[in-house]
Design a protein around this motif. Structure first.
Motif, PDB file in Angstrom:
ATOM      1  N   ALA A 261       0.832  -1.437  -0.059  1.00 33.32           N
ATOM      2  CA  ALA A 261      -0.075  -0.050  -0.018  1.00 33.32           C
ATOM      3  C   ALA A 261       0.910   1.372   0.098  1.00 33.32           C
ATOM      4  CB  ALA A 261      -0.860   0.002   1.234  1.00 33.32           C
ATOM      5  N   ARG A 262       1.929   1.048   0.666  1.00 31.36           N
ATOM      6  CA  ARG A 262       2.844   2.355   0.755  1.00 31.36           C
ATOM      7  C   ARG A 262       3.584   2.660  -0.484  1.00 31.36           C
ATOM      8  NH1 ARG A 262       8.356   0.964   3.098  1.00 31.36           N
ATOM      9  NH2 ARG A 262       8.514  -0.037   1.121  1.00 31.36           N
ATOM     10  N   ASP A 263       3.897   1.641  -1.239  1.00 35.24           N
ATOM     11  CA  ASP A 263       4.328   1.668  -2.539  1.00 35.24           C
ATOM     12  C   ASP A 263       3.531   2.053  -3.412  1.00 35.24           C
ATOM     13  OD1 ASP A 263       6.736   0.712  -1.313  1.00 35.24           O
ATOM     14  OD2 ASP A 263       6.705  -1.129  -2.128  1.00 35.24           O
ATOM     15  N   ALA A 264       2.426   1.861  -3.281  1.00 37.21           N
ATOM     16  CA  ALA A 264       1.488   2.410  -4.228  1.00 37.21           C
ATOM     17  C   ALA A 264       0.978   3.820  -4.179  1.00 37.21           C
ATOM     18  CB  ALA A 264       0.151   1.549  -4.277  1.00 37.21           C
ATOM     19  N   MET A 265       1.650   4.564  -3.016  1.00 36.56           N
ATOM     20  CA  MET A 265       1.107   5.838  -2.734  1.00 36.56           C
ATOM     21  C   MET A 265       2.617   6.541  -2.717  1.00 36.56           C
ATOM     22  SD  MET A 265      -1.888   5.607  -0.446  1.00 36.56           S
ATOM     23  CE  MET A 265      -1.130   5.069   1.058  1.00 36.56           C
ATOM     24  N   PRO A 266       3.199   6.701  -3.790  1.00 31.22           N
ATOM     25  CA  PRO A 266       4.597   7.749  -3.675  1.00 31.22           C
ATOM     26  C   PRO A 266       4.358   9.063  -3.182  1.00 31.22           C
ATOM     27  CG  PRO A 266       4.053   7.110  -6.215  1.00 31.22           C
ATOM     28  CD  PRO A 266       3.104   6.516  -5.179  1.00 31.22           C
ATOM     29  N   ASP A 267       3.304   9.550  -3.599  1.00 32.60           N
ATOM     30  CA  ASP A 267       3.138  10.950  -3.293  1.00 32.60           C
ATOM     31  C   ASP A 267       2.279  11.112  -1.967  1.00 32.60           C
ATOM     32  OD1 ASP A 267       4.222  11.860  -5.500  1.00 32.60           O
ATOM     33  OD2 ASP A 267       2.144  11.604  -6.765  1.00 32.60           O
ATOM     34  N   GLY A 268       2.259  10.230  -1.271  1.00 30.90           N
ATOM     35  CA  GLY A 268       1.420  10.112   0.295  1.00 30.90           C
ATOM     36  C   GLY A 268       0.105   9.708   0.229  1.00 30.90           C
ATOM     37  N   GLY A 269      -0.458   9.654   1.315  1.00 27.68           N
ATOM     38  CA  GLY A 269      -2.078   9.335   1.322  1.00 27.68           C
ATOM     39  C   GLY A 269      -2.293   8.504   2.653  1.00 27.68           C
ATOM     40  N   GLU A 270      -3.480   7.786   2.552  1.00 32.59           N
ATOM     41  CA  GLU A 270      -3.766   7.170   4.044  1.00 32.59           C
ATOM     42  C   GLU A 270      -4.064   5.651   3.625  1.00 32.59           C
ATOM     43  OE1 GLU A 270      -7.356   7.375   7.316  1.00 32.59           O
ATOM     44  OE2 GLU A 270      -7.779   7.918   5.346  1.00 32.59           O
ATOM     45  N   ILE A 271      -3.348   4.933   4.677  1.00 34.29           N
ATOM     46  CA  ILE A 271      -3.585   3.280   4.507  1.00 34.29           C
ATOM     47  C   ILE A 271      -4.543   3.078   5.858  1.00 34.29           C
ATOM     48  CG2 ILE A 271      -2.497   1.279   4.906  1.00 34.29           C
ATOM     49  CD1 ILE A 271       0.084   2.435   3.807  1.00 34.29           C
ATOM     50  N   ARG A 272      -5.540   2.584   5.727  1.00 35.73           N
ATOM     51  CA  ARG A 272      -6.596   1.993   6.656  1.00 35.73           C
ATOM     52  C   ARG A 272      -6.579   0.603   6.831  1.00 35.73           C
ATOM     53  NH1 ARG A 272     -10.212   5.495   8.701  1.00 35.73           N
ATOM     54  NH2 ARG A 272     -11.459   4.063   9.474  1.00 35.73           N
ATOM     55  N   ILE A 273      -6.474   0.382   8.145  1.00 36.02           N
ATOM     56  CA  ILE A 273      -6.570  -1.170   8.582  1.00 36.02           C
ATOM     57  C   ILE A 273      -7.859  -1.154   9.536  1.00 36.02           C
ATOM     58  CG2 ILE A 273      -5.515  -3.369   9.574  1.00 36.02           C
ATOM     59  CD1 ILE A 273      -2.874  -1.840   9.163  1.00 36.02           C
ATOM     60  N   GLU A 274      -8.845  -1.931   9.218  1.00 38.30           N
ATOM     61  CA  GLU A 274      -9.923  -2.215   9.713  1.00 38.30           C
ATOM     62  C   GLU A 274     -10.235  -3.748  10.112  1.00 38.30           C
ATOM     63  OE1 GLU A 274     -13.163   0.492   7.825  1.00 38.30           O
ATOM     64  OE2 GLU A 274     -11.706   0.166   6.263  1.00 38.30           O
ATOM     65  N   THR A 275     -10.857  -3.774  11.126  1.00 38.65           N
ATOM     66  CA  THR A 275     -11.160  -5.155  11.706  1.00 38.65           C
ATOM     67  C   THR A 275     -12.530  -5.256  12.115  1.00 38.65           C
ATOM     68  OG1 THR A 275     -10.373  -4.985  13.854  1.00 38.65           O
ATOM     69  CG2 THR A 275      -8.715  -5.552  12.574  1.00 38.65           C
ATOM     70  N   ARG A 276     -13.407  -6.286  11.808  1.00 39.56           N
ATOM     71  CA  ARG A 276     -14.736  -6.219  12.340  1.00 39.56           C
ATOM     72  C   ARG A 276     -15.180  -7.751  12.241  1.00 39.56           C
ATOM     73  NH1 ARG A 276     -18.836  -6.312   8.142  1.00 39.56           N
ATOM     74  NH2 ARG A 276     -18.052  -6.353   6.057  1.00 39.56           N
ATOM     75  N   GLY A 277     -16.174  -8.391  12.803  1.00 37.00           N
ATOM     76  CA  GLY A 277     -16.741  -9.445  12.621  1.00 37.00           C
ATOM     77  C   GLY A 277     -17.653  -9.445  11.762  1.00 37.00           C
ATOM     78  N   GLN A 278     -17.853 -10.835  11.262  1.00 36.59           N
ATOM     79  CA  GLN A 278     -18.729 -10.898   9.888  1.00 36.59           C
ATOM     80  C   GLN A 278     -19.286 -12.457  10.104  1.00 36.59           C
ATOM     81  OE1 GLN A 278     -17.090 -10.081   6.317  1.00 36.59           O
ATOM     82  NE2 GLN A 278     -18.664 -10.740   5.115  1.00 36.59           N
ATOM     83  N   THR A 279     -20.733 -12.430   9.856  1.00 33.24           N
ATOM     84  CA  THR A 279     -21.386 -13.759   9.982  1.00 33.24           C
ATOM     85  C   THR A 279     -21.907 -14.096   8.384  1.00 33.24           C
ATOM     86  OG1 THR A 279     -21.718 -13.594  12.104  1.00 33.24           O
ATOM     87  CG2 THR A 279     -23.040 -15.300  10.965  1.00 33.24           C
ATOM     88  N   LEU A 280     -21.562 -14.939   7.951  1.00 30.13           N
ATOM     89  CA  LEU A 280     -22.092 -15.600   6.548  1.00 30.13           C
ATOM     90  C   LEU A 280     -23.349 -16.421   6.836  1.00 30.13           C
ATOM     91  CD1 LEU A 280     -18.983 -15.995   4.332  1.00 30.13           C
ATOM     92  CD2 LEU A 280     -20.474 -14.065   4.449  1.00 30.13           C
ATOM     93  N   GLU A 281     -24.463 -16.240   6.364  1.00 22.28           N
ATOM     94  CA  GLU A 281     -25.469 -17.137   6.596  1.00 22.28           C
ATOM     95  C   GLU A 281     -25.500 -18.198   5.148  1.00 22.28           C
ATOM     96  OE1 GLU A 281     -27.301 -16.992   9.093  1.00 22.28           O
ATOM     97  OE2 GLU A 281     -26.784 -14.977   9.978  1.00 22.28           O
TER      98      GLU A 281
END
Length: 510
Positions: A261-281
């Motif tokens: 993700a860092r290498d894909a943004m040579p001019d800078g930006g935001e990297i978001r790491i999100e965690t969440r629970g998920q239930t597949l019916e």
């Protein structure tokens, strides 16, 4: 190719409107591929409101043979009614069509090309899934075999280096050179570990993890990986079920994704790491994978970078494939992540739009264990081994002579009596001497002739209380799962250091 009588008689263009109601997609083509007429089903398959001004080669692309060559042969009456699989150019997702070309004659003696189209997306998807599976399996077997051989070499290199370090103090001129050899052997071992991770033959040390704690421990390192222009943001679900995975390997996956993700943004930006629970019916089918119903914990790593073209999305997890320039990437990072997640029972997917960034989504099955079982990873730092004296008789069975020489010398330095054998058959022959006392078997798993578990089970018939250490350059699942597990045995993966070997032996002796 079957066509209605009116079409075989080549009606004029005004009569083609009747074919809008046909249950088959039909195009009338000029010799150069220009679409002269189309019916409703054909326009739907081509995702077009009108085909005016379009050519067959303009809306479809061949998977091998150029469409223009195929049209030229058909215009001459060659290879008629032979199907070709073509890919739709304009669709946001991959759409494949099976196209058959026929030639009909008009009352004036002219020839008209007619194309009949069928949706072949599901067929090609299944075919691609099978081919991908075969390719990944073949590369995985190759990677696993190469890694096994390298692990034997690295065990001998790092082991003998440890033995040399015992005979040198830090003030010696050779000491720094030996440390460099040891450190580079560890780096090589990490690279081999990537090959094993891709081939899903590495040894995992799973434990029950709360991903919020794992990411909290990793945040400092991740912030060091990104540049000052890049902002790293973490967002967690307040209620998150634990997962069972190898913490060190999972951290490697997250670091690989953040670095990409860092290498894909040579001019800078935001990297978001999100965690969440998920239930597949119900089961989720996506990217040639089927995720069964159940509870999962998802980790999303998103960036605002350049994105990845849709035709390259299915290739990013293949080993040695990289979108970076030559010298900037090995192409092993994402394939390693893929292997680790798959071996952990999870799934990894990618979504990307060129110019808008990419999102990697990891799905790991939730784990409802109350007491996490933690196995500390082997330390990778270089330290001068300390040798204490101990007693006991060890039968060392290893077909690789350099590895056997290192292990034997290390154990003798510790004070053990070592009996060496190069094969399982040789070990059984030695044990036929009832007067020979052995406290511990140390055996390679995969050997020519009789493998480790086989000779150990045979020897255990007369010596049931002898403890065992299995060593291997493959993962622990190289042991025969179909047979009864060998009791009082532990597994030591290669490459192992002098300290790893001595600590494991001491643990089995105590």
């Amino acid at each position: 190719m079957f066509l209605p009588v009116s079409l075989r008689d080549a009606p004029d263009k005004s009569e083609w409107s009747a074919f809008d109601r046909l249950p088959v997609a039909v195009l009338r083509l000029e010799d150069d591929g220009e679409i002269a007429q189309s019916n409703r089903l054909a326009r739907e398959l081509l995702h077009l409101e009108t085909t005016d001004g379009n050519t067959l080669q303009g809306v479809l692309e061949g998977l091998g043979r150029p469409i223009s060559d195929w049209l030229a042969d058909a215009a001459l009456g060659k290879y008629l009614n032979k199907s070709e699989f073509l890919r739709l150019k304009s669709a946001e997702v991959e759409v494949f069509l099976q196209v058959s070309l026929g030639r009909i004659s008009t009352p004036g003696g002219e020839h008209v090309l007619v194309a009949v189209l069928h949706d072949a997306t599901e067929l090609k998807s299944l075919e691609a899934q099978f081919v991908q599976s075969q390719k990944m399996q073949a590369i995985g077997q190759l990677a696993g075999g190469v890694a096994h051989d390298f692990n034997n070499l690295l065990t001998a290199i790092s082991g003998h280096c440890d033995l040399l370090l015992l005979r040198h103090d830090q003030e010696d001129n050779d000491y720094s050179d030996l440390v460099q050899i040891s450190q580079n052997a560890n780096r090589a071992a990490a690279l081999v570990g990537q090959l094993l991770a891709f081939s899903r033959k590495q040894t995992l040390r799973p434990e029950v993890l709360d991903l919020r704690d794992t990411l909290a421990d990793l945040t400092h390192l991740l912030n060091r990986l990104v540049s000052e222009k890049v902002t790293l943001t973490l967002s967690h679900d307040p209620i998150l079920m634990p997962v069972r995975a190898d913490k060190r390997q999972l951290e490697q996956v997250l670091m690989n994704l953040v670095v990409n993700a860092r290498d894909a943004m040579p001019d800078g930006g935001e990297i978001r790491i999100e965690t969440r629970g998920q239930t597949l019916e119900k089961e989720l089918r996506r990217d040639r994978a089927t995720v069964p119903p159940g509870d999962y914990v998802s980790v999303r790593v998103s960036d605002q970078g350049c994105g990845i073209p849709k035709d390259k999305l299915q290739k990013v997890f293949e080993p040695f494939y990289t979108t970076k320039r030559t010298g900037e990437g090995t192409g092993l990072g994402l394939s390693t992540a893929y292997g680790i997640i798959k071996q952990s029972g999870g799934f990894i997917f990618i979504d990307s739009v060129v110019g808008e960034g990419a999102v990697f989504t990891i799905l790991l099955p939730s784990h409802r264990a109350m007491q996490p079982k933690t196995i500390e990873p082997v330390a990778e730092t270089v330290q001068k081994p300390g040798i204490e004296r101990d007693e006991g008789v060890v039968l060392l069975v290893e077909d690789e002579a350099p590895v056997r020489a290192f292990a034997s010398q290390a154990l003798k330095l510790r004070g053990y009596t070592v009996i060496e054998a190069g094969t399982g058959e040789e070990a059984i022959e030695l044990l036929n001497d009832d007067g020979l006392h052995v406290d511990l078997f140390v055996s390679d798993v995969i050997m020519p002739g009789m493998d480790g578990p086989t000779w150990v089970r045979q020897a255990r018939e007369a010596r049931p209380d002898t403890r065992v250490i299995f060593v291997s350059g493959y993962a622990e699942d190289a042991l025969d799962d179909s047979a009864e597990p060998v009791k009082n045995s532990v597994f030591l993966p290669k490459p192992f250091s002098l300290n790893d070997l001595l600590e494991t032996v001491q643990g089995q002796m105590s």
